[in-house]
Design an enzyme around this catalytic site. Sequence first.
Site, PDB file in Angstrom:
ATOM      1  N   THR A  87       0.874  -1.173   0.000  1.00 20.96           N
ATOM      2  CA  THR A  87       0.000   0.000   0.000  1.00 20.96           C
ATOM      3  C   THR A  87       0.910   1.221   0.000  1.00 20.96           C
ATOM      4  OG1 THR A  87      -1.634  -1.197   1.313  1.00 20.96           O
ATOM      5  CG2 THR A  87      -1.850   1.197   1.224  1.00 20.96           C
ATOM      6  N   LYS A 162      -7.904   1.447  -3.068  1.00 24.03           N
ATOM      7  CA  LYS A 162      -7.576   0.999  -1.706  1.00 24.03           C
ATOM      8  C   LYS A 162      -7.742   2.147  -0.699  1.00 24.03           C
ATOM      9  CE  LYS A 162      -5.137  -1.170   1.619  1.00 24.03           C
ATOM     10  NZ  LYS A 162      -5.430  -2.425   2.260  1.00 24.03           N
ATOM     11  N   LYS A 237      -1.833   4.814   8.690  1.00 25.12           N
ATOM     12  CA  LYS A 237      -1.045   4.916   7.456  1.00 25.12           C
ATOM     13  C   LYS A 237      -1.964   5.160   6.247  1.00 25.12           C
ATOM     14  CE  LYS A 237       1.524   2.223   4.110  1.00 25.12           C
ATOM     15  NZ  LYS A 237       2.144   0.971   3.705  1.00 25.12           N
TER      16      LYS A 237
HETATM   17  P1  NAD Z   1       6.157  -5.774   7.172  1.00 24.49           P
HETATM   18  O1  NAD Z   1       6.865  -4.610   7.761  1.00 24.49           O
HETATM   19  O2  NAD Z   1       5.899  -6.981   7.998  1.00 24.49           O
HETATM   20  O3  NAD Z   1       6.949  -6.263   5.834  1.00 24.49           O
HETATM   21  C1  NAD Z   1       7.669  -5.427   4.985  1.00 24.49           C
HETATM   22  C2  NAD Z   1       8.976  -6.139   4.670  1.00 24.49           C
HETATM   23  O4  NAD Z   1       9.720  -5.363   3.712  1.00 24.49           O
HETATM   24  C3  NAD Z   1       9.885  -6.287   5.901  1.00 24.49           C
HETATM   25  O5  NAD Z   1      10.180  -7.650   6.123  1.00 24.49           O
HETATM   26  C4  NAD Z   1      11.132  -5.470   5.543  1.00 24.49           C
HETATM   27  O6  NAD Z   1      12.335  -6.019   6.054  1.00 24.49           O
HETATM   28  C5  NAD Z   1      11.093  -5.528   4.030  1.00 24.49           C
HETATM   29  N1  NAD Z   1      11.864  -4.467   3.389  1.00 24.49           N
HETATM   30  C6  NAD Z   1      11.970  -3.163   3.746  1.00 24.49           C
HETATM   31  N2  NAD Z   1      12.798  -2.511   2.915  1.00 24.49           N
HETATM   32  C7  NAD Z   1      13.235  -3.430   2.015  1.00 24.49           C
HETATM   33  C8  NAD Z   1      14.125  -3.367   0.890  1.00 24.49           C
HETATM   34  N3  NAD Z   1      14.709  -2.221   0.546  1.00 24.49           N
HETATM   35  N4  NAD Z   1      14.351  -4.510   0.205  1.00 24.49           N
HETATM   36  C9  NAD Z   1      13.771  -5.678   0.563  1.00 24.49           C
HETATM   37  N5  NAD Z   1      12.917  -5.800   1.611  1.00 24.49           N
HETATM   38  C10 NAD Z   1      12.660  -4.691   2.313  1.00 24.49           C
HETATM   39  O7  NAD Z   1       4.796  -5.197   6.582  1.00 24.49           O
HETATM   40  P2  NAD Z   1       3.493  -6.035   6.111  1.00 24.49           P
HETATM   41  O8  NAD Z   1       2.517  -6.083   7.217  1.00 24.49           O
HETATM   42  O9  NAD Z   1       3.949  -7.285   5.437  1.00 24.49           O
HETATM   43  O10 NAD Z   1       2.884  -5.015   5.027  1.00 24.49           O
HETATM   44  C11 NAD Z   1       3.443  -4.880   3.731  1.00 24.49           C
HETATM   45  C12 NAD Z   1       2.568  -3.926   2.935  1.00 24.49           C
HETATM   46  O11 NAD Z   1       1.242  -4.444   2.866  1.00 24.49           O
HETATM   47  C13 NAD Z   1       2.461  -2.529   3.522  1.00 24.49           C
HETATM   48  O12 NAD Z   1       2.499  -1.601   2.463  1.00 24.49           O
HETATM   49  C14 NAD Z   1       1.115  -2.551   4.225  1.00 24.49           C
HETATM   50  O13 NAD Z   1       0.528  -1.267   4.313  1.00 24.49           O
HETATM   51  C15 NAD Z   1       0.324  -3.464   3.320  1.00 24.49           C
HETATM   52  N6  NAD Z   1      -0.803  -4.150   3.979  1.00 24.49           N
HETATM   53  C16 NAD Z   1      -0.629  -4.768   5.184  1.00 24.49           C
HETATM   54  C17 NAD Z   1      -1.707  -5.406   5.780  1.00 24.49           C
HETATM   55  C18 NAD Z   1      -1.562  -6.100   7.114  1.00 24.49           C
HETATM   56  O14 NAD Z   1      -2.576  -6.481   7.703  1.00 24.49           O
HETATM   57  N7  NAD Z   1      -0.348  -6.291   7.617  1.00 24.49           N
HETATM   58  C19 NAD Z   1      -2.953  -5.436   5.146  1.00 24.49           C
HETATM   59  C20 NAD Z   1      -3.088  -4.848   3.885  1.00 24.49           C
HETATM   60  C21 NAD Z   1      -1.993  -4.197   3.311  1.00 24.49           C
END
Ligand code: NAD
Length: 290
Positions: A87, A162, A237
């Site tokens: 997102t 979204k 966010k």
């Molecule tokens: P998270 O923080 O658990 O995962 C993000 C991952 O990206 C981390 O493991 C981090 O180490 C990695 N990362 C950061 N910079 C990086 C780079 N330069 N190269 C490679 N990896 C890198 O977050 P999440 O909960 O998995 O969410 C991911 C996305 O999905 C976000 O944009 C969030 O808004 C969206 N989202 C999350 C949910 C939820 O319920 N968690 C629901 C819908 C959407």
Amino acid sequence: MKIGFIGLGNMGAPMAANLAKAGHSVTGFDVAGTTAKGVAQAPDIAGAARGMDVVITMLPNGAILRDVADAIIPQMRAGATLIDCSTVDVESARAVAEQAHAAGLLAVDAPVSGGIGGAAGGTLTFMAGGSANGFAAAEPLFEIMGQKAVHCGDAGAGQAAKICNNMILGATMIATCEAFALADKLGLDRQKMFDVASTSSGYSWSMNAYCPAPGVGPTSPADNDYLPGFAAELMLKDLGLSQQAAEAVDADTPMGARALELYRAFVEDEDGRGRDFSAMLPRFETRGRG
Ligand code: NAD
């Protein structure tokens, strides 16, 4: 298919594992060194992009997405598809799509709803933006990771859908919580309040499917001490992204702006961080008008 998966966090790891389970060859990379079941680990970010048919990103925000795009787009072969499921702000989604197109790639922005449970269970909903060809290339993978995919329009349309959806969700959750808190103070039984509002014009997903009052309506995070579910900081966010977008296009969004203020206070100044976004109800319960 040969798939690169970048960002193996709470959402990315189970999504990548589901693609591997379905028989695809998946190579993952995460700066934190995280892995996923059935997914090979690339030694560096280029290793998760070079020679892949599809690269999927699932990252925290637009700035990180732009950095990752700079690193991977030159490594990808012409005709391959870049699918961003994070997102992020609409502007970053469009900028990355443009950069991908200039390199001869297909690009799709495809944020999801359904949370960690949906990622693990392969039941996410994808909201996709991009060309018809890009969507067609991504659709078989959406079918594995999710149960529904809507092609919303050109680049950025997935992110637009979204954040508009979640702006409705934030505002209706607050409205539902403040109405329950008022009903309490008026001496109205919560079950009666639910019975009326859920079958009257107070109906909404927040009231009917995710009722913020414990013991009332279907089972929801309210019945689990407000453990997320959908954490208040993730709602914060998304509301921030919708206000950023509203400013960029001069849209008047007073309810979204107020919802952002309330979730910001809840997460940053009160006890909302780490709680479900429906924990606005106990917040209102303890307050008066002052
Ligand atoms: P998270 O923080 O658990 O995962 C993000 C991952 O990206 C981390 O493991 C981090 O180490 C990695 N990362 C950061 N910079 C990086 C780079 N330069 N190269 C490679 N990896 C890198 O977050 P999440 O909960 O998995 O969410 C991911 C996305 O999905 C976000 O944009 C969030 O808004 C969206 N989202 C999350 C949910 C939820 O319920 N968690 C629901 C819908 C959407």
